[in-house]
Design an enzyme around this catalytic site. Structure first.
Site, short mmCIF file in Angstrom:
data_model
loop_
_atom_site.label_atom_id
_atom_site.label_comp_id
_atom_site.label_asym_id
_atom_site.label_seq_id
_atom_site.Cartn_x
_atom_site.Cartn_y
_atom_site.Cartn_z
N VAL A 48 -7.36 29.86 -36.47
CA VAL A 48 -8.22 31.10 -37.57
C VAL A 48 -9.25 30.80 -37.83
CG1 VAL A 48 -8.03 31.69 -40.31
CG2 VAL A 48 -5.78 30.64 -39.29
N GLU A 49 -9.96 31.25 -36.90
CA GLU A 49 -11.92 31.13 -36.94
C GLU A 49 -12.41 31.57 -38.17
OE1 GLU A 49 -12.32 32.71 -32.83
OE2 GLU A 49 -11.16 30.79 -32.26
N CYS A 58 -7.45 25.09 -36.36
CA CYS A 58 -6.31 25.05 -34.90
C CYS A 58 -4.80 25.84 -35.27
CB CYS A 58 -6.21 23.73 -34.13
SG CYS A 58 -7.84 23.48 -32.77
N GLU A 60 -2.64 24.18 -34.73
CA GLU A 60 -1.60 23.10 -34.87
C GLU A 60 -2.33 22.41 -36.92
OE1 GLU A 60 -3.54 23.72 -32.85
OE2 GLU A 60 -1.94 22.72 -30.64
N CYS A 91 -4.96 20.49 -28.19
CA CYS A 91 -6.44 19.93 -27.83
C CYS A 91 -5.91 18.62 -28.68
CB CYS A 91 -7.63 20.28 -28.48
SG CYS A 91 -7.72 19.83 -30.86
N1 THU Z 1 -7.44 25.91 -30.34
C1 THU Z 1 -5.92 26.32 -31.00
O1 THU Z 1 -5.83 26.74 -31.83
N2 THU Z 1 -5.74 24.26 -30.70
C2 THU Z 1 -5.60 24.17 -29.71
O2 THU Z 1 -5.42 22.66 -30.04
C3 THU Z 1 -6.69 24.49 -28.41
C4 THU Z 1 -7.62 24.95 -29.46
C5 THU Z 1 -7.99 27.04 -30.73
C6 THU Z 1 -9.21 26.71 -31.28
C7 THU Z 1 -9.93 28.41 -30.72
O3 THU Z 1 -9.79 29.37 -32.00
C8 THU Z 1 -9.70 28.67 -29.87
O4 THU Z 1 -8.43 27.60 -29.71
C9 THU Z 1 -10.82 28.29 -28.58
O5 THU Z 1 -11.16 26.89 -28.75
#
Ligand code: THU
Length: 132
Positions: A48-49, A58, A60, A91
């Site tokens: 969810v940005e 993220c 997770e 990440c």
């Molecule tokens: N992102 C995740 O949701 N989980 C991760 O473990 C890696 C990155 C998302 C964050 C962001 O919205 C997009 O991926 C690009 O970085």
């Protein structure tokens, strides 16, 4: 739970469903994740940005929130996918989140196959360090 007893296909399918609900207008990089809990529940999330880029959640984060909000338990297996349906690595920060609620034995589907968390987050800092 043993690796062979886990329905990885179903877990990845759930992660893919959740990926389709991601809110990722800035990166255009949707992510979905699903985790099997030791009582059989499946929890998950999507990224969810936010216009404040650094506030982005993220996928997770959502999964861990659902885990705790629905009764807690230990994560035993986790699968994370991107918009192409490819398996991706959580990440670093999210590996730490998974570590807290799954520990060393929690299995993670990775681009190099299923691996235990202590192979993808070696010498992790965890709750026991605070007791030492
Ligand atoms: N992102 C995740 O949701 N989980 C991760 O473990 C890696 C990155 C998302 C964050 C962001 O919205 C997009 O991926 C690009 O970085």
């Amino acid at each position: 739970m043993h690796e062979q007893e886990i329905d990885w296909v179903a877990l990845k399918a759930r992660a893919t469903e959740l990926m389709e609900r991601a809110y990722a207008p800035y990166s255009q990089y949707p992510v979905g994740v699903a985790g099997l809990v030791d009582d059989g529940r499946v929890v998950g999330g999507c990224n969810v940005e936010n216009a404040g880029y650094g506030v982005t959640l993220c996928a997770e984060c959502g999964m861990i929130s659902e885990l705790i909000a629905t009764g807690g338990g230990r994560l035993v297996a986790v699968s994370c996918v991107n918009g192409s349906g490819a398996t991706i690595m959580p990440c670093g920060r999210c590996r730490q989140l998974i570590w807290e609620h799954g520990g060393a034995e929690c299995l993670l589907e990775t681009p190099r196959g299923v691996l235990p968390m202590d192979q993808v987050l070696p010498q992790a800092f965890g709750p026991e360090d605070l007791e030492a």
